[in-house]
Design a protein around this motif. Structure first.
Motif, PDB file in Angstrom:
ATOM      1  N   VAL A   1     -51.476  33.814 -35.948  1.00 39.59           N
ATOM      2  CA  VAL A   1     -52.615  33.789 -35.231  1.00 39.59           C
ATOM      3  C   VAL A   1     -53.321  32.370 -35.401  1.00 39.59           C
ATOM      4  O   VAL A   1     -53.693  31.698 -34.093  1.00 39.59           O
ATOM      5  N   ASN A   2     -54.128  32.350 -36.167  1.00 34.91           N
ATOM      6  CA  ASN A   2     -54.884  31.045 -36.710  1.00 34.91           C
ATOM      7  C   ASN A   2     -53.888  29.663 -36.183  1.00 34.91           C
ATOM      8  O   ASN A   2     -54.556  28.597 -35.812  1.00 34.91           O
TER       9      ASN A   2
ATOM     10  N   ARG B   1     -52.029  29.580 -34.581  1.00 30.67           N
ATOM     11  CA  ARG B   1     -51.597  29.154 -33.242  1.00 30.67           C
ATOM     12  C   ARG B   1     -52.599  28.304 -32.670  1.00 30.67           C
ATOM     13  O   ARG B   1     -52.658  27.792 -31.006  1.00 30.67           O
ATOM     14  N   ALA B   2     -53.827  29.306 -32.498  1.00 31.46           N
ATOM     15  CA  ALA B   2     -55.289  29.292 -32.590  1.00 31.46           C
ATOM     16  C   ALA B   2     -55.469  27.326 -32.199  1.00 31.46           C
ATOM     17  O   ALA B   2     -56.661  26.515 -31.270  1.00 31.46           O
ATOM     18  N   ARG B   3     -54.925  26.754 -33.767  1.00 30.91           N
ATOM     19  CA  ARG B   3     -55.461  25.872 -33.916  1.00 30.91           C
ATOM     20  C   ARG B   3     -54.721  24.501 -33.339  1.00 30.91           C
ATOM     21  O   ARG B   3     -55.304  23.698 -32.714  1.00 30.91           O
TER      22      ARG B   3
ATOM     23  N   ARG C   1     -53.852  25.508 -29.896  1.00 27.56           N
ATOM     24  CA  ARG C   1     -54.263  25.117 -28.966  1.00 27.56           C
ATOM     25  C   ARG C   1     -55.428  24.162 -28.535  1.00 27.56           C
ATOM     26  O   ARG C   1     -55.459  23.791 -28.106  1.00 27.56           O
ATOM     27  N   ARG C   2     -56.285  25.122 -29.730  1.00 21.53           N
ATOM     28  CA  ARG C   2     -57.474  24.022 -29.917  1.00 21.53           C
ATOM     29  C   ARG C   2     -56.794  21.908 -29.892  1.00 21.53           C
ATOM     30  O   ARG C   2     -58.107  21.367 -29.135  1.00 21.53           O
TER      31      ARG C   2
ATOM     32  N   GLU D   1     -58.157  26.892 -19.091  1.00 17.18           N
ATOM     33  CA  GLU D   1     -59.535  27.519 -19.488  1.00 17.18           C
ATOM     34  C   GLU D   1     -60.171  26.885 -18.247  1.00 17.18           C
ATOM     35  O   GLU D   1     -60.906  27.137 -18.005  1.00 17.18           O
TER      36      GLU D   1
ATOM     37  N   ARG E   1     -64.819  30.075 -26.119  1.00 19.32           N
ATOM     38  CA  ARG E   1     -63.613  30.353 -26.338  1.00 19.32           C
ATOM     39  C   ARG E   1     -63.038  29.003 -26.746  1.00 19.32           C
ATOM     40  O   ARG E   1     -61.957  29.353 -27.133  1.00 19.32           O
ATOM     41  N   VAL E   2     -63.250  27.984 -26.835  1.00 26.38           N
ATOM     42  CA  VAL E   2     -62.213  26.525 -27.682  1.00 26.38           C
ATOM     43  C   VAL E   2     -63.655  25.243 -28.070  1.00 26.38           C
ATOM     44  O   VAL E   2     -63.921  25.347 -27.574  1.00 26.38           O
TER      45      VAL E   2
END
Length: 184
Positions: free
Chosen positions: A28-29, A31-33, A35-36, A78, A102-103
């Motif tokens: 999850v981290n 994928r979040a990184r 995406r950011r 977003e 969110r971002v």
């Protein structure tokens, strides 16, 4: 596993529990990184589109709506969510604060704070966007240069461990064989 010792079973149970806790968080981290990073890379394009549409005479929400159709996906979704929040009754500043929650990247932080400051002080949004686009391009260039300067250090280990031994074998093995034939 039925014939294994209880210590081994306990070790496997603890290892599986730890892996079951750490692995999903890592995925999850990661994928979040990713995406950011995608949002951060697409932000200067959004700002350039906003500059053009604002100078053409559109309002800021209209410019955001038009630009959200033209930019790459993570940032586009977003921006659409921010516009939906604004349509549901939030002010533009509150919707941009939610975008920042969110971002949370440096570029989005600069973007939302600049727009919030421009809205509260009444400064021209087009000029703010123009200055912000220049600043974000400078940041991206500095980040790319920093990564380029780290590349030689990162490639040093594979060269020393993989390429140099093979090169020594290819160059020195015939010399060693010839020397052994002459001496022996």
């Amino acid at each position: 596993l039925a014939g294994a010792s209880s210590a081994l079973l306990l070790l496997i149970l603890v290892g599986t529990a730890v892996l079951g806790w750490v692995l999903p968080m890592y995925v999850v981290n990661s994928r979040a990184r990713t995406r950011r990073e995608q949002v951060e890379r697409a932000l200067p394009d959004l700002i350039d589109l906003l500059v053009v549409t604002l100078e053409a005479g559109l309002s800021f929400p209209q410019s955001l709506k038009l630009a959200s159709a033209k930019i790459k996906e993570p940032l586009a979704s977003e921006v659409r969510l921010t516009l939906q929040e604004q349509n549901m009754g939030l002010t533009l500043v509150e919707a941009l604060d939610h975008l920042l929650v969110r971002v949370d990247t440096p570029g989005v932080r600069m973007f939302s704070r600049s727009i919030a400051q421009g809205e509260t002080m009444g400064v021209s949004t087009g000029q703010i966007m123009r200055n912000l686009a220049v600043e974000l391009r400078k940041r991206q260039r500095a980040y790319a240069e920093e990564r380029a300067q780290k590349a030689p250090v990162k490639i040093l280990f594979p060269i020393m461990c993989l390429i140099m031994p093979a090169l020594f074998i290819v160059l020195l093995l015939p010399v060693m064989i010839t020397t052994m034939d002459v001496l022996g």
